[in-house]
Motif scaffolding. Structure first.
Motif, PDB file in Angstrom:
ATOM      1  N   ARG A 110     -12.133   5.041   9.504  1.00 54.64           N
ATOM      2  CA  ARG A 110     -11.355   5.155   8.272  1.00 54.64           C
ATOM      3  C   ARG A 110     -12.090   4.596   7.055  1.00 54.64           C
ATOM      4  O   ARG A 110     -11.566   4.638   5.940  1.00 54.64           O
ATOM      5  N   LYS A 111     -13.290   4.032   7.280  1.00 53.75           N
ATOM      6  CA  LYS A 111     -14.071   3.391   6.215  1.00 53.75           C
ATOM      7  C   LYS A 111     -13.256   2.315   5.494  1.00 53.75           C
ATOM      8  O   LYS A 111     -13.232   2.210   4.270  1.00 53.75           O
ATOM      9  N   ILE A 112     -12.606   1.495   6.307  1.00 54.63           N
ATOM     10  CA  ILE A 112     -11.815   0.394   5.767  1.00 54.63           C
ATOM     11  C   ILE A 112     -12.749  -0.787   5.511  1.00 54.63           C
ATOM     12  O   ILE A 112     -13.452  -1.228   6.424  1.00 54.63           O
ATOM     13  N   PRO A 113     -12.822  -1.285   4.297  1.00 52.63           N
ATOM     14  CA  PRO A 113     -13.750  -2.377   3.981  1.00 52.63           C
ATOM     15  C   PRO A 113     -13.501  -3.621   4.817  1.00 52.63           C
ATOM     16  O   PRO A 113     -12.373  -3.894   5.241  1.00 52.63           O
ATOM     17  N   ALA A 114     -14.556  -4.367   5.037  1.00 56.12           N
ATOM     18  CA  ALA A 114     -14.457  -5.581   5.853  1.00 56.12           C
ATOM     19  C   ALA A 114     -13.440  -6.557   5.290  1.00 56.12           C
ATOM     20  O   ALA A 114     -12.753  -7.256   6.033  1.00 56.12           O
ATOM     21  N   VAL A 115     -13.320  -6.615   3.958  1.00 55.31           N
ATOM     22  CA  VAL A 115     -12.383  -7.547   3.352  1.00 55.31           C
ATOM     23  C   VAL A 115     -10.946  -7.204   3.735  1.00 55.31           C
ATOM     24  O   VAL A 115     -10.084  -8.082   3.819  1.00 55.31           O
ATOM     25  N   TYR A 116     -10.651  -5.915   3.980  1.00 57.70           N
ATOM     26  CA  TYR A 116      -9.328  -5.514   4.435  1.00 57.70           C
ATOM     27  C   TYR A 116      -9.167  -5.739   5.940  1.00 57.70           C
ATOM     28  O   TYR A 116      -8.085  -6.075   6.418  1.00 57.70           O
ATOM     29  N   ARG A 117     -10.231  -5.511   6.680  1.00 54.03           N
ATOM     30  CA  ARG A 117     -10.150  -5.649   8.144  1.00 54.03           C
ATOM     31  C   ARG A 117      -9.698  -7.051   8.545  1.00 54.03           C
ATOM     32  O   ARG A 117      -8.915  -7.215   9.491  1.00 54.03           O
ATOM     33  N   LYS A 118     -10.213  -8.059   7.858  1.00 51.51           N
ATOM     34  CA  LYS A 118      -9.896  -9.440   8.217  1.00 51.51           C
ATOM     35  C   LYS A 118      -8.402  -9.724   8.108  1.00 51.51           C
ATOM     36  O   LYS A 118      -7.902 -10.645   8.730  1.00 51.51           O
ATOM     37  N   ARG A 119      -7.692  -8.936   7.293  1.00 50.36           N
ATOM     38  CA  ARG A 119      -6.282  -9.196   7.042  1.00 50.36           C
ATOM     39  C   ARG A 119      -5.365  -8.102   7.575  1.00 50.36           C
ATOM     40  O   ARG A 119      -4.164  -8.173   7.389  1.00 50.36           O
ATOM     41  N   TRP A 120      -5.942  -7.090   8.203  1.00 54.56           N
ATOM     42  CA  TRP A 120      -5.143  -5.953   8.652  1.00 54.56           C
ATOM     43  C   TRP A 120      -4.092  -6.415   9.656  1.00 54.56           C
ATOM     44  O   TRP A 120      -4.406  -7.077  10.640  1.00 54.56           O
ATOM     45  N   PRO A 121      -2.815  -6.091   9.428  1.00 50.48           N
ATOM     46  CA  PRO A 121      -1.765  -6.568  10.322  1.00 50.48           C
ATOM     47  C   PRO A 121      -1.698  -5.781  11.633  1.00 50.48           C
ATOM     48  O   PRO A 121      -1.902  -4.563  11.656  1.00 50.48           O
ATOM     49  N   VAL A 122      -1.429  -6.476  12.705  1.00 46.83           N
ATOM     50  CA  VAL A 122      -1.173  -5.846  14.008  1.00 46.83           C
ATOM     51  C   VAL A 122       0.094  -6.472  14.583  1.00 46.83           C
ATOM     52  O   VAL A 122       0.422  -7.621  14.292  1.00 46.83           O
ATOM     53  N   VAL A 123       0.811  -5.688  15.384  1.00 47.55           N
ATOM     54  CA  VAL A 123       2.067  -6.150  15.979  1.00 47.55           C
ATOM     55  C   VAL A 123       1.869  -6.313  17.477  1.00 47.55           C
ATOM     56  O   VAL A 123       1.377  -5.404  18.149  1.00 47.55           O
ATOM     57  N   ASN A 163      12.255   2.840  16.075  1.00 44.53           N
ATOM     58  CA  ASN A 163      13.244   1.931  15.488  1.00 44.53           C
ATOM     59  C   ASN A 163      12.596   0.705  14.834  1.00 44.53           C
ATOM     60  O   ASN A 163      13.289  -0.218  14.399  1.00 44.53           O
ATOM     61  N   PHE A 164      11.266   0.677  14.793  1.00 45.70           N
ATOM     62  CA  PHE A 164      10.558  -0.435  14.140  1.00 45.70           C
ATOM     63  C   PHE A 164       9.506   0.168  13.209  1.00 45.70           C
ATOM     64  O   PHE A 164       8.683   0.991  13.631  1.00 45.70           O
ATOM     65  N   PHE A 165       9.534  -0.278  11.946  1.00 46.57           N
ATOM     66  CA  PHE A 165       8.641   0.293  10.938  1.00 46.57           C
ATOM     67  C   PHE A 165       7.936  -0.839  10.183  1.00 46.57           C
ATOM     68  O   PHE A 165       8.597  -1.787   9.733  1.00 46.57           O
ATOM     69  N   MET A 166       6.630  -0.725  10.055  1.00 49.38           N
ATOM     70  CA  MET A 166       5.876  -1.741   9.313  1.00 49.38           C
ATOM     71  C   MET A 166       4.706  -1.082   8.606  1.00 49.38           C
ATOM     72  O   MET A 166       3.952  -0.319   9.215  1.00 49.38           O
ATOM     73  N   VAL A 167       4.546  -1.384   7.325  1.00 50.93           N
ATOM     74  CA  VAL A 167       3.444  -0.814   6.550  1.00 50.93           C
ATOM     75  C   VAL A 167       2.518  -1.930   6.099  1.00 50.93           C
ATOM     76  O   VAL A 167       2.937  -3.073   5.888  1.00 50.93           O
ATOM     77  N   GLU A 168       1.240  -1.584   5.986  1.00 51.12           N
ATOM     78  CA  GLU A 168       0.281  -2.554   5.437  1.00 51.12           C
ATOM     79  C   GLU A 168       0.294  -2.436   3.913  1.00 51.12           C
ATOM     80  O   GLU A 168       0.474  -1.354   3.369  1.00 51.12           O
ATOM     81  N   LEU A 169       0.100  -3.576   3.250  1.00 52.87           N
ATOM     82  CA  LEU A 169       0.145  -3.632   1.790  1.00 52.87           C
ATOM     83  C   LEU A 169      -1.215  -3.953   1.184  1.00 52.87           C
ATOM     84  O   LEU A 169      -1.314  -4.253  -0.004  1.00 52.87           O
ATOM     85  N   LEU A 170      -2.254  -3.880   1.982  1.00 48.30           N
ATOM     86  CA  LEU A 170      -3.578  -4.298   1.521  1.00 48.30           C
ATOM     87  C   LEU A 170      -4.038  -3.485   0.320  1.00 48.30           C
ATOM     88  O   LEU A 170      -4.627  -4.033  -0.616  1.00 48.30           O
ATOM     89  N   ASN A 171      -3.802  -2.209   0.339  1.00 48.79           N
ATOM     90  CA  ASN A 171      -4.281  -1.357  -0.752  1.00 48.79           C
ATOM     91  C   ASN A 171      -3.522  -1.576  -2.053  1.00 48.79           C
ATOM     92  O   ASN A 171      -3.924  -1.091  -3.108  1.00 48.79           O
ATOM     93  N   THR A 172      -2.403  -2.317  -1.977  1.00 51.72           N
ATOM     94  CA  THR A 172      -1.666  -2.622  -3.196  1.00 51.72           C
ATOM     95  C   THR A 172      -1.849  -4.074  -3.602  1.00 51.72           C
ATOM     96  O   THR A 172      -1.208  -4.549  -4.521  1.00 51.72           O
ATOM     97  N   ARG A 173      -2.745  -4.794  -2.886  1.00 51.76           N
ATOM     98  CA  ARG A 173      -2.912  -6.224  -3.147  1.00 51.76           C
ATOM     99  C   ARG A 173      -4.322  -6.532  -3.637  1.00 51.76           C
ATOM    100  O   ARG A 173      -4.842  -7.616  -3.381  1.00 51.76           O
ATOM    101  N   GLU A 174      -4.948  -5.623  -4.367  1.00 53.48           N
ATOM    102  CA  GLU A 174      -6.331  -5.850  -4.760  1.00 53.48           C
ATOM    103  C   GLU A 174      -6.498  -7.106  -5.604  1.00 53.48           C
ATOM    104  O   GLU A 174      -7.498  -7.799  -5.497  1.00 53.48           O
ATOM    105  N   SER A 175      -5.542  -7.410  -6.471  1.00 55.07           N
ATOM    106  CA  SER A 175      -5.682  -8.599  -7.282  1.00 55.07           C
ATOM    107  C   SER A 175      -5.677  -9.852  -6.421  1.00 55.07           C
ATOM    108  O   SER A 175      -6.298 -10.850  -6.753  1.00 55.07           O
ATOM    109  N   LYS A 176      -4.954  -9.817  -5.303  1.00 52.49           N
ATOM    110  CA  LYS A 176      -4.934 -10.950  -4.379  1.00 52.49           C
ATOM    111  C   LYS A 176      -6.262 -11.037  -3.640  1.00 52.49           C
ATOM    112  O   LYS A 176      -6.812 -12.100  -3.427  1.00 52.49           O
ATOM    113  N   LEU A 177      -6.781  -9.875  -3.221  1.00 57.93           N
ATOM    114  CA  LEU A 177      -8.023  -9.885  -2.456  1.00 57.93           C
ATOM    115  C   LEU A 177      -9.230 -10.109  -3.345  1.00 57.93           C
ATOM    116  O   LEU A 177     -10.259 -10.484  -2.896  1.00 57.93           O
TER     117      LEU A 177
END
Length: 398
Positions: free
Chosen positions: A346-359, A384-398
């Protein structure tokens, strides 16, 4: 009752003058003295401080650090501030007074200029922070000769550190070959010139702080930044050395991706982007049935795509939502898939990988990775369980 001020007293004329002035002004102070035991006169200096504090009812704490082999100046500074912080915690104070004066200020500035450094502040700042302490230098407008005269005029005892008379350190060389031959007026002119440079630089720092708030930039945006050294210092929150700056700029200009840790920050270049992020950002949340949790990098929602959902039962709880860890994999319909492979595909940057959520379920099995999907046992057409990652909307935090 006001919290006391910590006052670092070496026994030299500068610090003894500061101690005497604090006593005269009836300031609420606690004296701290560090004896490195490297010279015989260190014990004389300690007794000067002890006797003065005893005669004037000033609480005194003394440390005898043992410095391992290596950069003595650096290690001594680290242990000194650790000692100050320990005593400060006893009294509930975080303010330390140091007796650095104009000669120290000019020596520091000249050393920085000779090294080609472009620090946040040339010389020594009136106020600074170190190891969680607020450090104040009240004597920067006075010379060492003036403070020695003050001690003589008021019969204040002091000791002379004879190691300062030798040209072992670069600071001593500057003092003996340059500053010792300058008149007070010349020193004052140089002091005000450096202060003017610092004032102009502070305006630039404030401008860059506002202009470059985010912690991710495209290479094209980076190329347009005029003062890249200042930019890197601000993003990494530290006064980087010239060698560190050169290496970071070199890596950013190179074709390959790279990742570098500077103290408690990372600088990462990947996929035509540069990221600045904290090194310690692990997280883990425990989730019970029906709970809706929103973390920094994920949110449990009421609906989501098939790649962000799964079916869980009571036997799966309590769930754990945590960040990705090397070696993580999930069992899917077509076999196990390593999350590292998913990130690469997916070409997900390393900075996102470190924080990518898993259940994970209570058996510590990964059952859902947002963007990838769920494992084979938790797949149905009616999740019945839904979870989205917010990394792409948190650039100012990252």
């Amino acid at each position: 009752m006001n919290k006391p001020l910590l006052l670092a007293v070496s026994g030299g004329p500068d610090s003894m003058a500061l101690l005497a002035m604090a006593v005269y002004l009836k300031l609420n102070i606690v004296a701290v003295h560090v004896n490195y035991q490297k010279r015989m006169t260190a014990w004389r200096d300690e007794m000067i401080v002890r006797n003065y504090c005893l005669n004037n009812n000033v609480p005194l704490y003394v440390s005898y650090p043992k410095i391992a082999d290596g950069n003595f100046q650096k290690l001594a500074r680290e242990q000194r501030y650790a000692f100050f912080k320990k005593i400060g915690a006893i009294y509930g104070t975080d303010i330390v007074l140091l007796a650095h004066q104009m000669d120290d200020y000019l020596e520091t500035a000249i050393m920085q200029i000779q090294r080609g450094s472009t620090p946040f502040c040339f010389g020594i700042a009136d106020w600074s922070c170190h190891s969680g302490l607020k450090v104040f230098h009240p004597f920067l407008g006075l010379t060492k000769k003036q403070l020695i005269k003050y001690c003589h005029d008021h019969n204040i005892p002091y000791g002379i550190d004879e190691s300062n008379l030798q040209n072992i350190y670069r600071r001593n060389q500057i003092r003996h070959t340059c500053l010792d031959f300058m008149s007070y007026s010349k020193k004052l002119d140089l002091y005000y010139l450096i202060e003017s440079v610092n004032a102009n630089r502070q305006k630039k720092i404030e401008d860059y702080t506002v202009r470059y708030r985010n912690n991710s930039y495209s290479l094209a945006q980076y190329a347009m930044i005029a003062d890249k050294d200042l930019f890197l210092r601000l993003k990494l929150y530290c006064d980087l050395s010239g060698n560190q700056l050169t290496e970071i700029r070199k890596q950013i200009s190179a074709a390959k991706a790279f990742e570098m840790q500077i103290r408690d920050k990372y600088v990462i270049k990947e996929y035509e982007m540069i990221y600045f992020t904290e090194t310690d950002d692990d997280y883990a949340y425990s989730v019970l049935p029906g709970e809706k949790i929103k973390g920094e990098y994920f949110a449990i929602t009421d609906t989501a795509s098939s790649l962000d959902s799964c079916t869980v039962t009571a036997d799966d709880y309590p769930l754990v939502i945590r960040n990705y860890r090397p070696g993580d994999k999930i069992r899917m319909r077509f076999g196990h898939k390593r999350l590292s492979r998913f990130f690469i595909d997916r070409k997900i940057p390393a900075v996102y990988r470190k924080r990518w959520p898993v259940v994970l379920n209570k058996e510590q099995e990964i059952i859902l990775v947002p963007g990838l999907g769920c494992n084979v046992e938790h797949y149905t057409t009616k999740p019945n369980f839904f979870m989205v990652e917010l990394l792409n909307t948190r650039e100012s935090k990252l």
